[in-house]
Motif scaffolding. Structure first.
Motif, PDB file in Angstrom:
ATOM      1  N   PRO A   1     -23.809 -13.804  -5.786  1.00  0.00           N
ATOM      2  CA  PRO A   1     -23.389 -12.453  -5.379  1.00  0.00           C
ATOM      3  C   PRO A   1     -21.875 -12.291  -5.470  1.00  0.00           C
ATOM      4  O   PRO A   1     -21.116 -13.206  -5.162  1.00  0.00           O
ATOM      5  N   LYS A   2     -21.453 -11.118  -5.898  1.00  0.00           N
ATOM      6  CA  LYS A   2     -20.033 -10.839  -6.054  1.00  0.00           C
ATOM      7  C   LYS A   2     -19.412 -10.273  -4.780  1.00  0.00           C
ATOM      8  O   LYS A   2     -18.192 -10.155  -4.681  1.00  0.00           O
ATOM      9  N   SER A   3     -20.248  -9.905  -3.830  1.00  0.00           N
ATOM     10  CA  SER A   3     -19.751  -9.335  -2.573  1.00  0.00           C
ATOM     11  C   SER A   3     -20.744  -9.607  -1.453  1.00  0.00           C
ATOM     12  O   SER A   3     -21.889 -10.014  -1.702  1.00  0.00           O
ATOM     13  N   GLN A   4     -20.310  -9.357  -0.213  1.00  0.00           N
ATOM     14  CA  GLN A   4     -21.178  -9.523   0.946  1.00  0.00           C
ATOM     15  C   GLN A   4     -22.332  -8.536   0.900  1.00  0.00           C
ATOM     16  O   GLN A   4     -23.459  -8.851   1.298  1.00  0.00           O
ATOM     17  N   ALA A   5     -22.044  -7.341   0.373  1.00  0.00           N
ATOM     18  CA  ALA A   5     -23.079  -6.313   0.270  1.00  0.00           C
ATOM     19  C   ALA A   5     -24.193  -6.755  -0.680  1.00  0.00           C
ATOM     20  O   ALA A   5     -25.380  -6.541  -0.417  1.00  0.00           O
ATOM     21  N   GLU A   6     -23.792  -7.387  -1.800  1.00  0.00           N
ATOM     22  CA  GLU A   6     -24.789  -7.867  -2.755  1.00  0.00           C
ATOM     23  C   GLU A   6     -25.597  -9.021  -2.162  1.00  0.00           C
ATOM     24  O   GLU A   6     -26.803  -9.133  -2.395  1.00  0.00           O
ATOM     25  N   ALA A   7     -24.934  -9.879  -1.373  1.00  0.00           N
ATOM     26  CA  ALA A   7     -25.625 -10.987  -0.730  1.00  0.00           C
ATOM     27  C   ALA A   7     -26.677 -10.461   0.249  1.00  0.00           C
ATOM     28  O   ALA A   7     -27.795 -10.986   0.327  1.00  0.00           O
TER      29      ALA A   7
ATOM     30  N   SER B   1     -28.452 -16.942  -1.134  1.00  0.00           N
ATOM     31  CA  SER B   1     -29.001 -15.629  -0.774  1.00  0.00           C
ATOM     32  C   SER B   1     -30.066 -15.155  -1.749  1.00  0.00           C
ATOM     33  O   SER B   1     -30.929 -14.352  -1.396  1.00  0.00           O
ATOM     34  N   CYS B   2     -30.030 -15.680  -2.980  1.00  0.00           N
ATOM     35  CA  CYS B   2     -30.963 -15.216  -4.006  1.00  0.00           C
ATOM     36  C   CYS B   2     -32.374 -15.775  -3.823  1.00  0.00           C
ATOM     37  O   CYS B   2     -33.352 -15.122  -4.205  1.00  0.00           O
ATOM     38  N   CYS B   3     -32.471 -16.998  -3.262  1.00  0.00           N
ATOM     39  CA  CYS B   3     -33.788 -17.624  -3.138  1.00  0.00           C
ATOM     40  C   CYS B   3     -34.003 -18.337  -1.802  1.00  0.00           C
ATOM     41  O   CYS B   3     -35.038 -18.953  -1.589  1.00  0.00           O
ATOM     42  N   SER B   4     -33.004 -18.275  -0.917  1.00  0.00           N
ATOM     43  CA  SER B   4     -33.072 -18.848   0.431  1.00  0.00           C
ATOM     44  C   SER B   4     -33.139 -20.369   0.448  1.00  0.00           C
ATOM     45  O   SER B   4     -33.485 -20.960   1.469  1.00  0.00           O
ATOM     46  N   LYS B   5     -32.796 -21.028  -0.658  1.00  0.00           N
ATOM     47  CA  LYS B   5     -32.751 -22.479  -0.674  1.00  0.00           C
ATOM     48  C   LYS B   5     -31.477 -22.943   0.038  1.00  0.00           C
ATOM     49  O   LYS B   5     -30.424 -22.320  -0.076  1.00  0.00           O
ATOM     50  N   ILE B   6     -31.597 -24.067   0.769  1.00  0.00           N
ATOM     51  CA  ILE B   6     -30.457 -24.623   1.502  1.00  0.00           C
ATOM     52  C   ILE B   6     -30.017 -25.903   0.812  1.00  0.00           C
ATOM     53  O   ILE B   6     -30.814 -26.825   0.648  1.00  0.00           O
TER      54      ILE B   6
END
Length: 296
Positions: A129-135, A97-102
């Motif tokens: 991320p520590k939670s879905q909200a952070e992701a 989620s931080c950089c969209s790398k797969i």
């Protein structure tokens, strides 16, 4: 004079007025067929009625050359860590989620084991991320940075929520930035008339763009459309290309076509070899371990 020489002569002169492309006269090719050149927009317009039929035919031939070219890999490409092709099964890879790398689950599993003390994203060094909200917050940052993968993810989220207008907007932006899956999603929306006026021609256009980019299920759907319209030769080509990318449904369709005498023995054998090679290329000991761990 040969046909090649004759064509070369035509290309050196304006197809409408005949002026030679020398000195200050610069000729520009017809961008649809590349068969003729013009010295001006005026000449191109005046010659349109004579050139239209030939241009349309050649443009269709050029499009088919691109459309029926076997992609080197699927739209997923390779895992950027182990450099092995990613599986068509989305459950066997993860999007950071931080950089969209797969990355594949095999490398993700190794990363988690090696980073137990201080886990970091192997690409941007961002903490997980520590939670879905952070992701989701991370995903929005990537959207704001014009990341096409993040935009496509946001489009899928909007679509699942029933916000078709928002989904169409994100998919359109992602497609414009080169996301191949977004083209497939736009095809679905045009076909169903969700978030946009129903348009079968645009639906097929985006489906073709997705197929050219290596999306096997888009290619398979093109085969279904061609089969429905009675163009079995074209349908078979699509199914074989998708099968060689490792798509099981297309391989089953090719097999059925072979049983019915619609697919030659040579094409069936080539599809089988390509299908198995594509599947084998995605395998590794690390990925097998990750799959076993997921099943436990």
């Amino acid at each position: 004079m040969s046909v090649v020489e004759e064509t070369d002569d035509i290309m050196m002169c304006c197809a409408s007025c005949g002026i030679a492309g020398v000195d200050d006269v610069k000729l520009k090719k017809c961008i649809a067929c590349y068969l003729v050149k013009y010295c001006s927009i005026k000449c191109q317009r005046e010659h349109r009625s004579q050139h239209k039929k030939e241009c349309k035919k050649r443009a269709a031939e050029l499009r088919d050359e691109i459309l029926f070219k076997q992609p080197e890999s699927s739209h997923h490409g390779d895992c950027p860590i182990c450099f092995l092709p990613l599986s068509l099964d989305n459950d066997k890879s993860s999007v950071m989620s931080c950089c969209s790398k797969i990355i594949c689950d095999g490398c993700n599993e190794m990363r988690e084991l090696e980073g137990k003390i201080q886990p970091k994203c192997p690409f941007c060094r961002h903490s997980p991320p520590k939670s879905q909200a952070e992701a989701r917050k991370n995903n929005m940052k990537r959207v704001e940075a014009n990341d096409p993968v993040a935009m496509c993810q946001m489009g899928r989220r909007r679509y699942s929520e029933g916000d078709y207008d928002g989904a169409f907007e994100y998919f359109s932006k992602a497609a414009a930035l080169g996301d191949i899956v977004a083209h497939n999603n736009l095809s679905v929306m045009y076909q169903k008339g969700e978030g946009v006026e129903k348009d079968d021609k645009k639906a097929v256009h985006h489906l073709e763009q997705a197929a050219i980019g290596g999306v096997p299920f888009a290619r398979h759907n093109l085969g279904i459309i061609e089969n429905r319209d009675g163009r079995m030769d074209r349908a078979t080509k699509h199914f074989i290309i998708a099968a060689k990318l490792g798509y099981d449904n297309s391989m089953k369709t090719v097999k059925e076509g072979f049983k019915r005498g619609l697919v030659s023995k040579e094409d069936f054998a080539a599809a089988l070899r390509g299908h198995q090679a594509a599947i084998d290329a995605t395998k590794s000991p690390q990925r097998d371990e990750a799959e076993l761990a997921r099943k436990l």
